[in-house]
Design an enzyme around this catalytic site. Structure first.
Site, PDB file in Angstrom:
ATOM      1  N   TYR A  86       0.843  -1.204   0.000  1.00  0.00           N
ATOM      2  CA  TYR A  86       0.000   0.000   0.000  1.00  0.00           C
ATOM      3  C   TYR A  86       0.877   1.252   0.000  1.00  0.00           C
ATOM      4  O   TYR A  86       0.701   2.155  -0.817  1.00  0.00           O
ATOM      5  CB  TYR A  86      -0.900  -0.026   1.234  1.00  0.00           C
ATOM      6  CG  TYR A  86      -2.013   1.009   1.242  1.00  0.00           C
ATOM      7  CD1 TYR A  86      -3.330   0.623   0.978  1.00  0.00           C
ATOM      8  CD2 TYR A  86      -1.765   2.352   1.524  1.00  0.00           C
ATOM      9  CE1 TYR A  86      -4.361   1.552   0.996  1.00  0.00           C
ATOM     10  CE2 TYR A  86      -2.794   3.285   1.543  1.00  0.00           C
ATOM     11  CZ  TYR A  86      -4.080   2.883   1.278  1.00  0.00           C
ATOM     12  OH  TYR A  86      -5.096   3.811   1.291  1.00  0.00           O
ATOM     13  N   CYS A  87       1.853   1.296   0.908  1.00  0.00           N
ATOM     14  CA  CYS A  87       2.711   2.479   1.006  1.00  0.00           C
ATOM     15  C   CYS A  87       3.675   2.588  -0.169  1.00  0.00           C
ATOM     16  O   CYS A  87       4.022   3.693  -0.596  1.00  0.00           O
ATOM     17  CB  CYS A  87       3.477   2.466   2.324  1.00  0.00           C
ATOM     18  SG  CYS A  87       2.427   2.708   3.781  1.00  0.00           S
TER      19      CYS A  87
END
Length: 362
Positions: free
Chosen positions: A97-98
């Protein structure tokens, strides 16, 4: 002024969160509402990696404060360099996600052949040797072995920002791995995703150009002294003050929601962690040590250790075992936040020692 993009993302952001009930901007009150408003003004949206903390308002403010003051506030280090560090740390922590978010931000800022190299784990493709070395340093920053870490390619004066960003993302990655879906991108065929990523990169470039005056988060949490193990933050008052307040808030949450015996256990295990893969999960030595704790402490210890050392391995069952003891969403956030920050602050202390001692023999 709230942008159209911020309004458009409000409903989508809450759908990314799992394990705890999200708090929407419309439902937010008190400190939570203040953090959300400041985040929209300074960042351009209420970001899910921060929003997921809302069940524990002080912890929410702590997450926003350290992100804002190390990453968003201007200083000696260019924002594109900070985004490269964030993306590289996220790769190391297996936080897709990051990687997606900060890879897009870096792509928007660089806008060249290097744009997606960090997110793609292709550091050799980076044309700028300084960014390349910083990415390698960040990628290896969490390794327990000093020999496996890379020498810091920056002067001590930049440590509050660069170690600060690394610590921030060692913290945020762990929380995101537990509480957010794997990707912020919608399910779509590859050609559609390429278009979405290009649009996202442009949007992130605009968000990164916002002015975020240093220290604006200072009134969200009470002042606190800077702990000795966070000495890397000393220097710019907005970073030192934020890190001190963050540590105090997260420690207070840990004192409420993590049994003292578990806090001592996790701290000892983190101090003795080894670079072997077993230290990250599987047949990790700490698993047998957990079994020696009193039965009532085992769910908390198991969850805290997984968050600290292998957050991507936290399962629904591990969360539910802790919840079954009568713990609510706030306790879940405070425990996982404490464990995440315990791991991140130890990494920061190691990076600071590396910087003070100079390059290690390789």
């Amino acid at each position: 002024m709230v942008t159209l993009f911020a309004r458009a993302t409000r409903r989508v952001s809450v759908t990314h969160i799992r394990h705890v009930a999200p708090v929407s901007l419309r439902a937010a009150t008190g400190l939570t509402a203040r953090v959300y408003r400041q985040m929209e003004a300074d960042f351009g949206m209420v970001a899910p990696p921060v929003m997921l903390h809302a069940a524990a308002p002080d912890t929410l403010a702590a997450c926003w404060s350290i992100l804002r003051e190390t990453m968003l506030a201007p200083g000696l280090v260019d924002r594109s360099v900070k985004e490269a560090v964030a993306a590289a740390v996220s790769l190391a922590n297996e936080c897709p996600y990051c990687v997606e978010v900060h890879g897009a931000a870096l792509a928007g800022l660089l806008r060249g052949p290097d744009a997606w190299a960090v997110a793609g784990d292709r550091f050799d493709d980076l044309g700028d040797p300084h960014v390349r070395e910083l990415a390698r340093w960040a990628r290896a920053s969490g390794n327990p072995s000093a020999q496996a870490r890379h020498p810091a390619p920056f002067p001590p004066g930049q440590a509050p920002e660069l170690i600060g960003v690394a610590v921030t993302f060692h913290y945020i990655n762990r929380m995101v791995n537990v509480f957010l879906q794997d990707s912020p991108m919608p399910p779509a065929p590859a050609p559609v995703l390429r278009v979405v990523r290009r649009v996202t990169a442009r949007l992130m470039r605009g968000m990164a150009s916002r002015r975020s005056d240093p220290g604006r988060s200072a009134d969200l949490l009470p002042d606190a002294p800077l702990p000795a193990d966070l000495a890397w933050a000393a220097g710019p008052t907005h970073i030192a003050g934020a890190v001190a307040r963050v540590a105090a808030a997260i420690d207070a949450g840990g004192a409420r929601s993590v049994p003292e015996r578990v806090r001592r256990f996790v701290s000892a295990q983190l101090a003795s962690r080894t670079p072997e893969p077993a230290g990250l999960g599987g047949d990790a030595p700490w698993k047998s040590a957990v079994a020696e704790l009193p039965e009532r402490d085992r769910p908390a210890a198991r969850l805290a250790m997984l968050v600290a050392l292998a957050s991507y391995r936290v399962t629904d069952a591990v969360i539910e075992d802790f919840r079954a003891q009568g713990h609510d969403d706030r306790a879940i956030i405070e425990l996982t936040s404490w464990a995440s920050f315990a791991a991140a602050r130890q990494i920061g202390a190691e990076l600071h020692r590396d910087l003070a001692s100079g390059p290690s023999p390789r």
